[in-house]
Design a protein around this motif. Structure first.
Motif, PDB file in Angstrom:
ATOM      1  N   ALA A 186     -12.737 -14.497 -59.808  1.00  0.00           N
ATOM      2  CA  ALA A 186     -13.062 -15.496 -61.043  1.00  0.00           C
ATOM      3  C   ALA A 186     -12.815 -14.977 -62.599  1.00  0.00           C
ATOM      4  CB  ALA A 186     -14.812 -15.841 -60.910  1.00  0.00           C
ATOM      5  N   LYS A 187     -13.179 -13.589 -62.433  1.00  0.00           N
ATOM      6  CA  LYS A 187     -12.854 -12.965 -63.866  1.00  0.00           C
ATOM      7  C   LYS A 187     -11.349 -12.775 -64.137  1.00  0.00           C
ATOM      8  CE  LYS A 187     -14.401  -8.955 -66.489  1.00  0.00           C
ATOM      9  NZ  LYS A 187     -15.017  -7.869 -66.555  1.00  0.00           N
ATOM     10  N   GLY A 188     -10.684 -12.385 -63.113  1.00  0.00           N
ATOM     11  CA  GLY A 188      -9.332 -12.007 -63.194  1.00  0.00           C
ATOM     12  C   GLY A 188      -8.208 -13.242 -63.282  1.00  0.00           C
ATOM     13  N   ARG A 189      -8.703 -14.527 -62.708  1.00  0.00           N
ATOM     14  CA  ARG A 189      -7.668 -15.698 -62.516  1.00  0.00           C
ATOM     15  C   ARG A 189      -8.016 -16.822 -63.409  1.00  0.00           C
ATOM     16  NH1 ARG A 189      -4.194 -16.461 -58.441  1.00  0.00           N
ATOM     17  NH2 ARG A 189      -4.713 -18.482 -58.292  1.00  0.00           N
ATOM     18  N   SER A 190      -9.396 -16.719 -64.272  1.00  0.00           N
ATOM     19  CA  SER A 190      -9.735 -17.736 -65.279  1.00  0.00           C
ATOM     20  C   SER A 190     -10.480 -17.000 -66.370  1.00  0.00           C
ATOM     21  CB  SER A 190     -10.689 -18.408 -64.623  1.00  0.00           C
ATOM     22  OG  SER A 190     -11.170 -19.478 -65.253  1.00  0.00           O
ATOM     23  N   ALA A 191      -9.838 -17.568 -67.719  1.00  0.00           N
ATOM     24  CA  ALA A 191     -10.721 -16.941 -69.114  1.00  0.00           C
ATOM     25  C   ALA A 191     -11.834 -17.872 -69.204  1.00  0.00           C
ATOM     26  CB  ALA A 191      -9.856 -17.417 -70.057  1.00  0.00           C
ATOM     27  N   MET A 234      -5.309 -25.773 -63.084  1.00  0.00           N
ATOM     28  CA  MET A 234      -5.699 -24.438 -62.431  1.00  0.00           C
ATOM     29  C   MET A 234      -6.058 -24.641 -61.288  1.00  0.00           C
ATOM     30  SD  MET A 234      -7.761 -21.329 -64.260  1.00  0.00           S
ATOM     31  CE  MET A 234      -6.262 -21.045 -65.466  1.00  0.00           C
ATOM     32  N   GLN A 235      -5.947 -23.913 -60.346  1.00  0.00           N
ATOM     33  CA  GLN A 235      -6.492 -24.210 -58.843  1.00  0.00           C
ATOM     34  C   GLN A 235      -7.817 -23.834 -58.563  1.00  0.00           C
ATOM     35  OE1 GLN A 235      -4.053 -21.947 -56.356  1.00  0.00           O
ATOM     36  NE2 GLN A 235      -4.892 -20.261 -56.698  1.00  0.00           N
ATOM     37  N   LYS A 236      -8.535 -24.386 -57.640  1.00  0.00           N
ATOM     38  CA  LYS A 236     -10.151 -23.831 -57.573  1.00  0.00           C
ATOM     39  C   LYS A 236     -10.119 -22.342 -57.268  1.00  0.00           C
ATOM     40  CE  LYS A 236     -12.710 -26.822 -55.631  1.00  0.00           C
ATOM     41  NZ  LYS A 236     -13.352 -27.523 -54.401  1.00  0.00           N
ATOM     42  N   LEU A 237     -11.017 -21.844 -57.967  1.00  0.00           N
ATOM     43  CA  LEU A 237     -11.315 -20.542 -57.617  1.00  0.00           C
ATOM     44  C   LEU A 237     -12.035 -20.070 -56.396  1.00  0.00           C
ATOM     45  CD1 LEU A 237     -11.389 -19.373 -61.315  1.00  0.00           C
ATOM     46  CD2 LEU A 237      -9.616 -19.203 -59.900  1.00  0.00           C
ATOM     47  N   VAL A 238     -13.277 -20.637 -56.554  1.00  0.00           N
ATOM     48  CA  VAL A 238     -14.107 -20.230 -55.396  1.00  0.00           C
ATOM     49  C   VAL A 238     -14.885 -21.784 -54.985  1.00  0.00           C
ATOM     50  CG1 VAL A 238     -16.274 -19.053 -54.795  1.00  0.00           C
ATOM     51  CG2 VAL A 238     -14.819 -18.142 -56.641  1.00  0.00           C
ATOM     52  N   GLN A 239     -14.887 -21.784 -53.507  1.00  0.00           N
ATOM     53  CA  GLN A 239     -15.596 -22.984 -52.937  1.00  0.00           C
ATOM     54  C   GLN A 239     -16.899 -23.119 -53.395  1.00  0.00           C
ATOM     55  OE1 GLN A 239     -14.519 -23.137 -48.770  1.00  0.00           O
ATOM     56  NE2 GLN A 239     -12.320 -23.915 -49.198  1.00  0.00           N
ATOM     57  N   LEU A 246      -3.662 -11.857 -59.237  1.00  0.00           N
ATOM     58  CA  LEU A 246      -4.836 -11.802 -60.057  1.00  0.00           C
ATOM     59  C   LEU A 246      -4.569 -11.975 -61.359  1.00  0.00           C
ATOM     60  CD1 LEU A 246      -8.063 -11.576 -58.922  1.00  0.00           C
ATOM     61  CD2 LEU A 246      -7.722  -8.928 -59.529  1.00  0.00           C
ATOM     62  N   VAL A 247      -4.264 -12.766 -61.965  1.00  0.00           N
ATOM     63  CA  VAL A 247      -3.800 -12.847 -63.222  1.00  0.00           C
ATOM     64  C   VAL A 247      -4.203 -14.037 -63.944  1.00  0.00           C
ATOM     65  CG1 VAL A 247      -1.923 -11.312 -63.328  1.00  0.00           C
ATOM     66  CG2 VAL A 247      -1.590 -13.802 -62.698  1.00  0.00           C
ATOM     67  N   LEU A 248      -4.484 -14.183 -65.326  1.00  0.00           N
ATOM     68  CA  LEU A 248      -5.113 -15.364 -65.826  1.00  0.00           C
ATOM     69  C   LEU A 248      -4.354 -16.418 -65.799  1.00  0.00           C
ATOM     70  CD1 LEU A 248      -6.561 -13.756 -69.229  1.00  0.00           C
ATOM     71  CD2 LEU A 248      -7.740 -14.342 -67.091  1.00  0.00           C
ATOM     72  N   GLU A 249      -2.652 -16.230 -65.378  1.00  0.00           N
ATOM     73  CA  GLU A 249      -1.990 -17.570 -65.460  1.00  0.00           C
ATOM     74  C   GLU A 249      -2.391 -18.252 -64.253  1.00  0.00           C
ATOM     75  OE1 GLU A 249      -0.906 -15.275 -68.426  1.00  0.00           O
ATOM     76  OE2 GLU A 249      -1.153 -14.657 -66.377  1.00  0.00           O
ATOM     77  N   ALA A 250      -3.095 -17.602 -63.034  1.00  0.00           N
ATOM     78  CA  ALA A 250      -3.538 -18.038 -61.861  1.00  0.00           C
ATOM     79  C   ALA A 250      -2.193 -18.937 -61.186  1.00  0.00           C
ATOM     80  CB  ALA A 250      -4.475 -19.044 -61.865  1.00  0.00           C
ATOM     81  N   PRO A 251      -1.279 -18.220 -60.577  1.00  0.00           N
ATOM     82  CA  PRO A 251      -0.348 -18.693 -59.794  1.00  0.00           C
ATOM     83  C   PRO A 251      -0.581 -18.961 -58.450  1.00  0.00           C
ATOM     84  CG  PRO A 251       0.174 -16.342 -60.134  1.00  0.00           C
ATOM     85  CD  PRO A 251      -1.058 -16.858 -60.830  1.00  0.00           C
TER      86      PRO A 251
END
Length: 550
Positions: free
Chosen positions: A149-154, A1-6, A104-109
């Motif tokens: 952070a909430k939408g792209r990661s569980a 999964m890619q980094k969400l926030v630097q 903006l989904v949990l699969e984080a494409p």
């Protein structure tokens, strides 16, 4: 999964910011000449445009921004969030809707396929497709870091990392709040086992710290993984005087910190959730507060001091490093030279050094803070053995005429014999045991409050650990184990014998039944015709033959 926030600005971004500031200062200097100078405005702006290599229109725009406040900050380049949008509103709606639905989904494409979908929808609507950069720059404007952070990661840690941490634990006095935790030591020790070889391994370190003074009250170094035993040893060490303990190890240093904590902050490990720990804290009036799950910073004091002690130990031969990458193929097991006793002495010296060392941030010395503010604390003359027994693991057992049964062993002492007649009224007795030696257990005296020692009933007083006893029983079970076929073989023979006996009884029963059936009246005999009476014939006279006499 890619980094969400630097996590922070990179070196390139910091350099660019410095360059922008230098450029803004240069522009401000030139604009001051335009505003304060006496030359015609048009010629002055043309000169500044040539000097800065900008167009006159750009100079007029910068002058309009700079004229009122005349600060360098207003001349800095505007960020992407503050720039005026130039795309039509329909394209903006398509970008926002597509990003919310597919990015903006949990699969984080990744963003590239989402941008392709945006361009396709714009073409279907007869609009000019936006570029990749245009779509990427709208993400910070459409969604907050918390939403991303909430939408792209569980994983909740990404969301927790964005929340502020203004502080958690405040202790107005020494011993008001203490923290306890464990860690493996970052160094190997060596022990020579008679007749078995050499053991090289890592020990586990448990420390108890005071939040107010940042001093270390006590520690426990053990070979076992963190358990209620290591917690009991650490608390006994922290709550009692250490002069004899230090002298037994040849250490001539002062360690005056001791006392009963008013509150203990721990994590949610099972050794802190156990009944022995909770009963011990209730016995001494110690409050328990568990850290929230996943929030290690709430125990930051003890975590930092554990890292500090490990950093001291890691400078000696046998260091394991903080990770495999940090060790970098260093032969830690071959280089290990400290024995367990030497390692314990090194930890004690590192603790004493920490208590005497000034904190670089607060400029306070733990020992000085303790001596200045711990004068009013009540001093209890606790015995280390009593404290240890209070926090040791325990159980409840009923007293029987044979004694007390634990670990498949019976324990008995003469003083227990007087309570056998009253065993039904006593109920279950409270028992403590030391896993390092189960040749004795400790039973709370029903007539008092103290624990008393009870030995094994079989008279074997050789010290044996709990894990050795369990291993021996496991080996015996394995030696006496039978296969499933062997277990049912004799049972099958029993079933065969029982089946044969049942068959003979059936034959005898059938024989008896046949005899009764033969003697019973038959219907066909009653239905048979009566035979005719026999015909009577006259009696025939026998002819006598003459007898010749000689």
């Amino acid at each position: 999964m890619q980094k969400l926030v630097q996590k922070g600005p990179s070196a390139a971004s910091r350099t660019a910011t410095d360059d922008h500031w230098s450029q803004a200062r240069r522009i401000a200097s030139e604009l001051d000449k335009v505003l304060d100078g006496s030359a015609p405005r048009r010629s002055a702006i043309a000169r500044v445009a040539a000097e800065l290599q900008l167009s006159t229109r750009q100079i007029y725009n910068l002058l309009a921004r700079y004229r009122d406040d005349r600060t360098v900050t207003v001349l800095l380049p505007k960020t992407g969030n503050t720039r005026r949008k130039r795309l039509p509103s329909k394209i903006e709606e398509i970008i926002a809707a597509t990003l919310r639905e597919q990015w903006l989904v949990l699969e984080a494409p990744p963003l590239a396929p989402v941008v392709a979908e945006i361009r396709a929808r714009c073409e279907e609507a007869g609009l000019r497709p936006p570029s990749y950069i245009a779509a990427a720059r709208r993400i910070p404007a459409l969604f907050t870091p918390e939403e991303i952070a909430k939408g792209r990661s569980a994983n909740p840690k990404h969301l927790r990392r964005l929340k502020p941490r203004p502080g958690y634990i405040h202790a107005p006095r020494p011993l008001d709040v203490c923290q306890i935790d464990h860690t493996p030591t970052d160094i190997n020790f060596v022990e020579v086992v008679d007749g078995a070889g050499i053991f090289v391994g890592r020990a586990y370190l448990t420390i108890l710290t005071d939040v107010f003074s940042r001093c270390i009250l006590g520690f426990c170094l053990s070979l076992e993984k963190p358990s209620s035993l290591s917690v009991a040893l650490c608390l006994a060490h922290a709550m009692c005087p250490k002069e004899q303990w230090m002298a037994a190890r040849g250490l001539d240093h002062d360690w005056p910190m001791l006392g009963r904590p008013r509150r203990l902050v721990t994590d949610s490990a099972k050794e802190f959730k156990g009944r022995a720990f909770q009963r011990g804290c209730e016995e001494y009036g110690i409050g328990i507060r568990y850290r929230d799950r996943g929030r290690v910073h709430q125990g930051g004091v003890v975590e930092r001091l554990l890292g500090k002690l490990n950093a001291v130990l890691a400078t000696h031969p046998g260091s394991t490093g903080r990770s495999v990458a940090d060790r970098d193929e260093y032969p830690s097991e071959k280089r290990a030279c400290l024995s367990f006793a030497d390692l314990e002495r090194c930890v004690a010296l590192a603790v004493v050094d920490h208590n005497l060392q000034e904190n670089a941030k607060t400029l306070k010395v733990p020992l000085t803070e303790w001596q200045a503010h711990a004068v009013d604390n009540p001093r209890f003359n606790y015995d280390a053995h009593d404290v240890l027994l209070t926090f040791l693991p325990g159980a409840e057992r009923r007293l029987t005429p044979q004694g007390i049964s634990m670990f498949a062993l019976f324990y008995y002492a003469p003083w227990l014999g007087s309570f056998v007649p009253e065993r039904d009224r006593l109920g279950k007795l409270e028992i403590r045991y030391d896993p390092r030696d189960i040749s004795h257990v400790y039973v709370r005296d029903p007539a008092g409050v103290a624990f008393r020692s009870v030995r094994r009933r079989d008279g074997i007083l050789t010290p044996v650990t709990l894990w050795e006893h369990e291993s021996d029983r496991a080996n015996r079970r394995m030696a006496n184990a039978r296969s499933n076929v062997e277990k049912v073989q004799l049972r099958r023979e029993i079933a065969s014998v029982a089946g044969t006996a049942k068959h003979k009884k059936t034959e005898l029963r059938n024989a008896v039944r046949a005899g009764h059936a033969a003697g019973a009246s038959k219907p066909y005999e009653a239905m048979a015709p009566v035979p005719p009476a026999p015909v009577e014939h006259p009696v025939r006279q026998k002819r006598r033959l003459p007898i010749e006499e000689w």
